[in-house]
Design an enzyme around this catalytic site. Structure first.
Site, PDB file in Angstrom:
ATOM      1  N   SER A  89       0.857  -1.190   0.000  1.00 15.04           N
ATOM      2  CA  SER A  89       0.000   0.000   0.000  1.00 15.04           C
ATOM      3  C   SER A  89       0.888   1.234   0.000  1.00 15.04           C
ATOM      4  O   SER A  89       1.978   1.230   0.588  1.00 15.04           O
ATOM      5  CB  SER A  89      -0.879   0.020   1.254  1.00 15.04           C
ATOM      6  N   TYR A 126      -1.713  -0.497  10.250  1.00 12.68           N
ATOM      7  CA  TYR A 126      -1.837  -1.023   8.877  1.00 12.68           C
ATOM      8  C   TYR A 126      -0.646  -0.580   8.028  1.00 12.68           C
ATOM      9  O   TYR A 126      -0.021  -1.389   7.340  1.00 12.68           O
ATOM     10  CB  TYR A 126      -3.152  -0.527   8.277  1.00 12.68           C
TER      11      TYR A 126
END
Ligand code: NAP
Length: 245
Positions: free
Chosen positions: A144, A158
């Site tokens: 990501s 995350y």
């Protein structure tokens, strides 16, 4: 015309029931991969992806496996039938986020689960896959842009899990380069899938330099390029699919 049987060999896509994983499984099948779809809860969705791959003339099946569970992962890779062809691809795509929170608000159970799914899961799947890639292969980790940006105020846990995944890409690529196995990351930005809290895409999309969020198919195209022989000299690298940020 696509090849009629999976000439590229077998690809395992974790989290293949929805979103980026489902789009990747479908595109890979169209490009000549046989596909095993890993999923955790979405049995019906995974079956629909399998049907789409079979409609393209490929071998395909779906296996339930929580990537954070070692026995599940061993089963995911240990139960491959011979007719599926040689394992040559893995897309480490399964991943979770949490509700928006600051680091000060995080509890240990949430951080632990985040790391177990996004990091431990990817390590276990990579381990099982590369043990079976006897004649080379390609691993793509779905990371990501948060790994670089940090996701402050939303989910630093995350972001940190994806940074760990990127380090797996760097190290594993070096370990395996001599065996003809390439390892790369795709780092999506804001992509239109069900992973987001309601309203998040609408709120943040206009701030993307390209003025919109991306699609799962746009990420799948990058993943499938890295899987393909066209990326034959590309390993240990990061491909941002993020509309400019
Ligand atoms: P999604 O639509 O929520 O799909 C997530 C997929 O992961 C589902 O197939 C789900 O399976 C599977 N999954 C979740 N936990 C799992 C577990 N413990 N074991 C096995 N499978 C599990 O999300 P997405 O947006 O497509 O995300 C795919 C990947 O892209 C993730 O790694 C995510 O971090 C990354 N990413 C997404 C974006 C974005 O904007 N969408 C941006 C950057 C990175 P079931 O539904 O079967 O439970």
């Amino acid at each position: 015309m696509p090849p009629s049987t999976g000439e590229r060999g077998l690809l395992v896509v974790t989290g293949g029931s929805r979103g980026i994983g489902a789009a990747t499984a479908r595109l890979a099948a169209a490009q000549g991969w046989n596909v095993r779809v890993g999923y955790r809860t979405g049995e019906e969705e995974a079956a629909a992806v399998v049907a789409a791959c079979r409609a393209l003339g490929r071998w395909a099946d779906a296996v339930r496996a929580d990537v954070a569970d070692e026995a599940d992962v061993v089963h995911l890779f240990g139960s491959l039938p011979e007719e599926a062809g040689p394992l040559r691809g893995l897309v480490n795509n399964a991943g979770i986020v949490g509700a928006a929170a600051t680091v000060a608000e995080l509890d240990a159970d949430r951080i632990r689960r985040m790391l177990e799914v996004n990091v431990l899961g990817a390590f276990l799947c990579a381990r099982e896959a590369v043990r079976r890639m006897d004649d080379g292969g390609s691993v793509v980790n779905v990371s990501s842009r948060a790994a670089v940006l940090g996701a402050a105020g939303e989910y630093v846990d995350y972001a940190a899990s994806k940074a760990a995944l990127d380090t797996l890409t760097t190290g594993l690529a070096q370990e395996l380069a001599g065996r003809g196995i390439r390892v790369n990351s795709v780092r999506p930005g804001l992509i239109d899938t069900e992973i987001h809290a309601p309203g998040r895409l609408e709120r943040l999309g206009p701030g993307v330099p390209m003025g919109r969020v991306g699609t799962a198919e746009e990420v799948a195209a990058a993943v499938c390029w890295l899987l393909s022989p066209e990326a034959s000299f590309t390993t240990g690298t990061f491909l941002d699919v993020s509309g400019g940020r």
